[in-house]
Motif scaffolding. Sequence first.
Motif, PDB file in Angstrom:
ATOM      1  N   PRO A  10       0.816  -1.220   0.000  1.00  0.00           N
ATOM      2  CA  PRO A  10       0.000   0.000   0.000  1.00  0.00           C
ATOM      3  C   PRO A  10       0.850   1.270   0.000  1.00  0.00           C
ATOM      4  CG  PRO A  10       0.027  -0.945   2.194  1.00  0.00           C
ATOM      5  CD  PRO A  10       0.750  -1.924   1.293  1.00  0.00           C
ATOM      6  N   ALA A  11       1.516   1.532  -1.107  1.00  0.00           N
ATOM      7  CA  ALA A  11       2.415   2.677  -1.203  1.00  0.00           C
ATOM      8  C   ALA A  11       1.671   3.999  -1.047  1.00  0.00           C
ATOM      9  CB  ALA A  11       3.154   2.647  -2.547  1.00  0.00           C
ATOM     10  N   LYS A  12       0.422   4.040  -1.524  1.00  0.00           N
ATOM     11  CA  LYS A  12      -0.350   5.281  -1.388  1.00  0.00           C
ATOM     12  C   LYS A  12      -0.590   5.608   0.077  1.00  0.00           C
ATOM     13  CE  LYS A  12      -4.728   7.427  -2.771  1.00  0.00           C
ATOM     14  NZ  LYS A  12      -6.009   7.227  -3.502  1.00  0.00           N
ATOM     15  N   ASP A  13      -0.970   4.623   0.873  1.00  0.00           N
ATOM     16  CA  ASP A  13      -1.169   4.848   2.310  1.00  0.00           C
ATOM     17  C   ASP A  13       0.143   5.191   2.998  1.00  0.00           C
ATOM     18  OD1 ASP A  13      -3.832   4.288   1.975  1.00  0.00           O
ATOM     19  OD2 ASP A  13      -3.688   2.228   2.724  1.00  0.00           O
ATOM     20  N   ILE A  14       1.214   4.521   2.562  1.00  0.00           N
ATOM     21  CA  ILE A  14       2.519   4.801   3.160  1.00  0.00           C
ATOM     22  C   ILE A  14       2.936   6.234   2.875  1.00  0.00           C
ATOM     23  CG2 ILE A  14       4.982   4.217   3.045  1.00  0.00           C
ATOM     24  CD1 ILE A  14       4.152   1.313   2.526  1.00  0.00           C
TER      25      ILE A  14
END
Length: 459
Positions: free
Chosen positions: A309-313
């Motif tokens: 989940p790069a967007k959340d990270i």
Amino acid sequence: MKIKPLLIGLGLGITILSGCSDDLNLVGSTIQPGGDKMPVYVDTFQMQATTLLMDSVYARTTSGLLGEFYDPLYGNVKSDYICQFYCPSDFKFQKEPINGQIDSVDFKIIYYSGSWVGDSLTPMRAQIYQVDKQLERDFYTNFDPAEYCDLQNSLGMQTYTAHDNSIPDSVRNAVDSSGSPTYVPTVTIRMPREFGQKFYDETINNPGTFSSQENFNKFFPGLYVTNTYGSGNILQISYSSISIYYKYNLKGSQNQDSTAYASETFNVTKEVLQLNRFKNTDLTPLLQPDDSIAYLKTPAGVYTQLTIPAKDIAERIDDRIINNIPLTIKALPQENWQWALTAPANLLLLPKDSLATFFVNNKIEDSKTAFRAEYSSSNRSYNFDNISNLMQEHIKNNPEKDMVLLLVPVDRVVGQSQNYYGQTTYYTAALNNYLLPSGVKLLKTQDAMKIVVTTTDYK
């Protein structure tokens, strides 16, 4: 997700401010001036794993696989190949055959002792067909042989077992003066004499055919080598060759003619094309939704896709610097039935969208955009260490997208070098798709899919 701010100070230990069991070890905090304290954060996220069908892989190689093998879990795979043969420039027969006649022709499939998967005593049959269409420079493993040759017209066949019991141990275990084995297992298929006669006649009537590899390929596009009987064994072929045998007149010391024997050989080499084909069946059970297991199966079977989940990270860390993202993929025990597949020794981790060019461009792991991990049988895991460089680059270029990665079984070619002091260093010289049958079950439980991101705020 839990955030744990940590304060680094002169002479201070590390204090975890809120409930989390993750360990964080910092190096160098004690040398920072008191006014330069930097908060360090540890955030926990969940990645997802999915099993994907891979109907073909890139496989540029002069070796091949031949046979058929069934595994109760990973299904059935059949392997065969099409190959061209190298022709030296301006080739001609070394001697003149008596009356211009060829005696015999054979095709040899050469492999090394132990270079197989499955039951070495299973009766198998190899069969060959002449290719009648020019091969394209396409090294993907899902070609249709019927497009390249007439499967109703065989040039020969031979039944064999991978371990030939007719060979005495004295021959099988013999070595030369340097200790290298002198016996090399070979499957020999007798071909029509007319096949070799055509080659000789061409050297006499149209020598230009042998002036270049391109001209030779037009005259003889190659052979298709397949398995037409038996299941339970796959050979790992080292190389293939065609030999044309003939007799010629030899002048004796008393000016009397005597007969001698000669042969001409055409080999499959790196200068020509070899197309390897793998046909998998019974893969449906591996592709069913599963909350706890993802699969890897070679050759050209299934891969595991990881979605982080790069967007959340990116939203959580804001403009903090990513220091560490350890990634370990855990596996379940291997099956214990006879001839069970082994786990691939090396896995490559790379972005899904870079797979198409990675092997074509002969790339290797760089610990920035591609990572390699070896299988640990004691821990049943693949440890990729720190993939923070990959995440940092992804967030920089695609902050609104999750990061989709693939786990790809690879064959590692190892090189070595020595420094001034005689110390040997080993390095990756090449990475290729792993082509031998292998399989492993990867854990995708909540605990196994946990990913921990350590960041530092330098503001």
